[in-house]
Design an enzyme around this catalytic site. Structure first.
Site, short mmCIF file in Angstrom:
data_model
loop_
_atom_site.label_atom_id
_atom_site.label_comp_id
_atom_site.label_asym_id
_atom_site.label_seq_id
_atom_site.Cartn_x
_atom_site.Cartn_y
_atom_site.Cartn_z
N LYS A 88 1.64 0.20 7.51
CA LYS A 88 2.14 -1.19 7.25
C LYS A 88 2.99 -1.58 8.46
CE LYS A 88 3.47 0.09 3.23
NZ LYS A 88 3.12 1.30 3.18
N GLY A 122 0.73 -1.16 0.08
CA GLY A 122 0.10 -0.15 -0.02
C GLY A 122 0.71 1.12 -0.13
N PRO A 123 0.51 2.38 -0.29
CA PRO A 123 1.02 3.64 -0.05
C PRO A 123 1.74 3.88 1.10
CG PRO A 123 -1.31 4.20 -0.18
CD PRO A 123 -1.23 2.50 -0.34
N PRO A 124 2.89 5.04 1.26
CA PRO A 124 3.22 5.21 2.44
C PRO A 124 2.42 5.76 3.45
CG PRO A 124 4.62 5.94 0.61
CD PRO A 124 3.11 5.62 -0.07
N GLY A 125 2.51 5.74 4.87
CA GLY A 125 1.58 6.33 5.87
C GLY A 125 0.33 5.37 6.06
N SER A 167 -5.93 3.41 -18.37
CA SER A 167 -7.31 3.44 -17.88
C SER A 167 -8.30 4.79 -18.49
CB SER A 167 -7.52 3.39 -16.16
OG SER A 167 -7.09 4.75 -15.57
N LYS A 227 -10.33 5.77 -6.61
CA LYS A 227 -10.98 6.49 -7.47
C LYS A 227 -12.52 6.88 -7.09
CE LYS A 227 -8.37 4.75 -11.65
NZ LYS A 227 -8.46 3.79 -12.67
#
EC number: 3.4.21.53
Length: 1026
Positions: A528, A522-525, A926, A969
């Site tokens: 995790k 997943g993205p930072p912060g 996309s 999204k």
């Protein structure tokens, strides 16, 4: 050409007479010429002009002239100077057959030389002829020059001395490289005038001769001739007797001081000289006596520490008859280690007292150098002896303790320590590991403690015995407790929590747990790394974390071979030793950022570590024995799963953490971040209030990223400013409060003097001023009546109550109106540019590192030329997105031909497609359906449906393919107040997994062909207008 060089030690004197000379103290970096005293019998072939007299003849001459007084060995020395020097006689051991003394008979006094010559002639009358060989065999006492006298030598050859001046009474061997000069010296001896002038050479201008080797200075001397050489010579020199010439080696004996006056001839250099004599002085002067005694005393101190000087004095005492003040000064300067200029100053000085002072300075320096040398030698000797003594005592102590049984040697103690480690867990250690340990213990006993192999074996046994073989921590399989702990530490992350609870449930049913490999992406912060510690706390397992970001060495994972110096085991072995259990939770951070270098590929080394089928027998290169890691729970973290090598990714169970939506961020900020930040800043909950609207505005306008790390930073910034504001208000309020307390006290003192009691009224005006200065909205309450005795001082309880009242009145409110005062201007603004999208503009949805955003795709017509249809794209698009634009252009032409066959728009129009925010790189497939819709809207001159956003990859046949980032999204569409969203039909499952609060209020359509999008974007809009 005239060239001179110092004679090497082996060429100074004949071997039988080398012990009679005096060597000057060598100076660092400056080779000194070898100097010898004038002694009898040192020259095997004396010059023909010199006659050697026996001791009796010399004594007879002294009796007649009374100039030279004999000093026999058996008599007491006369004179204070000789008595002082005789105290040094303990260092000198004369041979019993030394019945004859050698004296210097050449002095600055011309009468002495004449008397000596007369005595020589008187003895020579009884002999017809004397051969040189016969003379050499006779016992000799001194060197006496024959006629003419020394004063008659007013023109002499000039010999340059490169290193040190020649003092009267000393030998100096030199090399003469100039053939003409050497021939002239030999001619002087043949003409019975064996004397020359020895002058010290001046340093070359701008050159320090001490910095270069002696050979360079010798070369410069060879090149000097005539006037140039004359100018380079010092004024004062020494009249030297040419004692002997062997090859190009000339031995000189100093007699008296000279001063050159003018040059006579150039090649070889001949100069006129004046003979110098000491200035008259009073031999009974107390100052001169004291100075000479101080020189002798200093010499005595130096003799105690310097063997070299002891040899000088011994030789001088053997060959000097009368030790007067002038010769004492010359002696001290000649044998000192001073440089040539300091020695030259002594030679040039004719005042005996000043010469003694100069010599005293030189010998004092020698004394200091000798003391420093002695202290250095003593310190080193003490250090060496101390270490040797300590070593011997330690060895003796070990031997004594070993005999008494009090202590064993190092090897036995180490073996006992290692056995103590393995005895409690001997049943749990695998047999093959136990066998290796026993073999290494036996090997340790056979090795010497000083060998390098001993240290290698000791370290190896230290690691082997320190590992937790078969030691497992008790796990907690309480699912409800684990759920509570996970919810306490993290909000959301339902997928991760469910997976951990499933792991616990399986372990509870089986009665034991197995290791797993979980990868959180997943993205930072998004939490995790921090969730790994919470999982370990929920399972009651030990926690160990190490990062592999940028790791490029396989040895960090697998360990080094023991053959290397400084070898260590890998990270997993270090982990087991640190945690002390065989079933910890190991968090491998940043696994998608593995490096690769010359030391191997760490990703390939992790294949064995993270494979459940292989890590039961994990082999570390250092230990070289299998280790069971099947009980270890591995949790890996990654930002981008695509960066992980496929073989490694295949061994892990990936759990994607998409990020937090706005509602989740509000809960995290309220329940976790705000609470921890408030405690860290020392602020009480009743002192500050942050409204939900302020948190929502902070998230929307400042912290749109998927994680909450930046949100935590902004909340910390708010609370830091609040803390500063509270402290400033409190400091402003303290002086006002102190003034209110002091004023009633003074009034009460006055009232006690009058009536003893006084009522004090509340000063509301003062309270209002205090509130105005401190910024408070409430007035400070002051009692209406205060007893005189009770009002003399506030108690601690009252002070605490007042401070609490002040703190309660200082509550700070943070809302949307003053949020910018704490965190500055908003970073993000509304992404929605158009309330109603015009013709050729369509809103698309994109995934970003910030969690997702909306973007507009704009298409316009550049020009219309028949048969010149083309497409130009801008907006910093990637290769994939450019290809999507080309595909969209082709599909749009086909759809327009189907819907409006008579519309030649694409065939005759040059189009320009742009994606705003040109500074932001964009790429991905996309946006295909969004581009088609934008082109068709421009071609048909119809705007799309209001509040519509779409995403999906399109093929040339119009099929819609699935995309990623559905949650991000969707959140971006909600943030832009979009009502209708179009997703590919294949993403229906991803949308159904979203939380209900995310899907609330959205009209979502799932399509698999573009014709469905065309109907939703254009036909429904037309139907609505009708």
């Amino acid at each position: 050409m005239q060239g001179l060089a110092a004679t090497p030690k082996s060429h100074l004197l004949p071997p039988q007479n080398r012990s009679n000379g005096v060597l000057p103290r060598p100076e660092l970096g400056h080779p000194l010429p070898k100097i010898r005293f004038c002694a009898p019998g040192t020259s095997p072939r004396p010059p023909p002009m010199l006659k050697l007299l026996s001791s009796s003849a010399c004594l007879h001459a002294r009796a007649q002239r009374a100039t030279i007084r004999p000093l026999s060995l058996g008599t007491e020395p006369s004179g204070p100077l000789l008595r002082a020097l005789s105290s040094l006689r303990g260092l000198v051991r004369r041979s019993p057959d030394s019945a004859q003394r050698a004296f210097f008979c050449s002095d600055s006094s011309g009468d002495d030389g004449a008397a000596a010559a007369a005595a020589a002639e008187a003895q020579a009358e009884g002999k017809a002829t004397d051969s040189e060989s016969d003379v050499a065999e006779k016992p000799v006492s001194a060197i006496i020059p024959t006629n003419p006298r020394l004063d008659d030598y007013l023109t002499v050859l000039a010999l340059p001395l490169p290193h040190r001046p020649l003092f009267p009474g000393f030998y100096m061997p030199i090399y003469v490289k100039d053939p003409k000069l050497l021939a002239a010296l030999q001619e002087c001896r043949k003409r019975q005038a064996p004397y020359c002038g020895a002058f010290l050479l001046k340093d070359e201008p701008g050159v320090d001769p001490s910095l270069g080797p002696a050979s360079e200075s010798d070369k410069s001397i060879h090149d000097l001739k005539g006037k140039e050489l004359y100018d380079r010579l010092h004024e004062v020199g020494t009249l030297a007797q040419i004692s002997r010439i062997i090859g190009d080696e000339v031995t000189l004996i100093g007699h008296r001081r000279l001063r050159k006056t003018e040059m006579v001839s150039e090649d070889p250099l001949t100069v006129k000289v004046d003979h110098l004599k000491e200035l008259p002085f009073d031999k009974e002067d107390d100052v001169i006596k004291a100075t000479s005694f101080e020189v002798i005393s200093t010499l005595r101190d130096v003799l105690k520490t310097s063997n070299l000087w002891r040899d000088h004095v011994q030789t001088y005492q053997q060959h000097i008859g009368e030790f007067n003040y002038a010769r004492l000064a010359d002696f001290g300067a000649a044998i000192s280690g001073a440089n040539k200029l300091q020695c030259l100053a002594v030679l040039e000085e004719l005042d005996v007292y000043k010469r003694l002072k100069l010599t005293l300075e030189l010998v004092k320096k020698e004394l200091e150098i000798s003391r420093i040398q002695e202290s250095i030698a003593k310190a080193i000797e003490e250090k060496i002896s101390g270490e040797q003594r300590r070593y011997l005592l330690n060895e003796q102590l070990k031997a004594i303790k070993k005999e008494l049984g009090l202590e064993t040697d190092d090897k036995t103690a180490l073996s006992a320590k290692f056995r103590e480690r393995i005895d409690p867990k001997k049943d749990k250690i695998p047999a093959h590991v136990l066998q290796v340990i026993e073999e290494e213990l036996t090997k340790l006993q056979l090795l010497e403690a000083s060998s390098s192999e001993f240290n290698v074996t000791r370290n190896y046994l230290d690691w082997l015995t320190a590992l937790p073989w078969g030691n497992y921590s008790d796990e907690n399989f309480d699912v409800l407790r684990a759920q509570t702990i996970l919810d306490e530490d993290h909000y959301g992350l339902t997928d991760v929590k469910e997976r951990i609870l499933e792991f616990i449930a399986v372990g509870k049913l089986r009665g034991t747990s197995q290791g797993k490999i979980i990868c959180l992406s997943g993205p930072p912060g998004v939490g995790k790394t921090s969730i790994g510690r919470s999982i370990a706390r929920a399972l009651d397992r030990k926690f160990f974390r190490f990062s592999v970001g940028g790791l490029a060495d396989v040895a960090e994972i697998k360990g080094h071979r023991r053959t290397y110096i400084g070898a260590m085991p890998g990270k997993m072995v270090q982990c087991l030793k640190n945690v002390g259990t065989a079933n910890p939770l190991v968090l491998i951070d940043e696994i998608d950022k593995l490096g690769r270098g010359h030391a191997g590929d760490p990703a390939s080394a992790l294949l064995e570590l993270l494979d459940p089928e292989q890590n039961a027998n994990f082999l570390d290169h250092y230990l070289d024995v299998p280790i069971d890691l099947s009980k270890v729970l591995f949790v890996c973290t990654a930002n981008v799963v695509e960066m992980i090598p496929n073989p490694l990714l295949d061994r892990m169970e990936v759990i994607a953490i998409a990020g937090y939506i706005t509602d989740e961020k509000v809960h995290i900020a309220r329940d976790y971040l705000e609470k921890s930040t408030r405690e860290a800043c020392g602020i009480k909950p009743e002192q500050v209030e942050v409204t939900d609207e302020a948190l929502l505005a902070l998230i929307e306008n400042y912290c749109r990223e998927a994680g909450v790390r930046n949100l935590q930073k902004q909340i910390e910034k708010i609370y830091r400013k609040i803390a500063l504001k509270l402290v400033r208000r409190r400091e402003l309020a303290q002086p006002v409060q102190a003034a209110q307390v002091v004023e009633p006290s003074e009034a009460n003192v006055e009232c006690v003097d009058k009536s003893g009691k006084q009522e004090i009224e509340n000063n509301e005006h003062a309270g209002a001023q205090s509130d105005e200065r401190s910024g408070h909205e409430q007035a400070l309450d002051v009692p209406n009546e205060v007893d005189v005795t009770a009002d003399q001082g506030h108690t601690d309880a009252e002070k605490n109550q007042e401070s609490e009242a002040i703190e309660n009145s200082e509550k700070v409110l943070v809302d949307t109106s003053n949020l910018s005062d704490f965190v500055g201007k908003p970073v993000f603004h509304a992404e929605r540019i158009y309330a109603q999208t015009p013709v050729g503009v369509v809103m698309g949805l994109a995934w970003t590192a910030m969690g997702g955003s909306t973007l507009y795709i704009e298409t316009t017509q550049i020009e219309q030329v028949e048969g010149k249809g083309a497409l130009n794209v801008t907006g910093q698009l990637g290769d994939v997105m450019k290809e999507s634009a080309q595909i969209a252009h082709t599909v749009a032409r086909a759809i327009l031909l189907e819907k409006e066959p008579d519309n030649p728009f694409f065939a005759n129009s040059k189009l320009h497609l742009h994606v705003p925010a040109g500074a932001t790189p964009k790429d991905g497939p996309s946006a295909g359906c969004t581009m088609i819709t934008s082109m068709l809207s421009l071609a048909m001159k119809k705007p799309v449906k209001k509040d519509l956003a779409m995403t999906g990859e399109v093929t040339l046949t119009g099929r819609i393919l699935p995309i990623g980032g559905v949650k991000e999204k969707t959140i971006a569409a909600r943030r832009s107040e979009v009502k209708t969203i179009i997703f590919p039909a294949a993403n229906r499952r991803d949308y159904d997994e979203l939380a209900s609060n995310v899907k609330e209020g959205l009209d979502v359509h799932f399509v698999d062909d573009y014709s469905q999008i065309f109907e939703l974007a254009f036909e429904e809009d037309e139907a609505a207008k009708k």
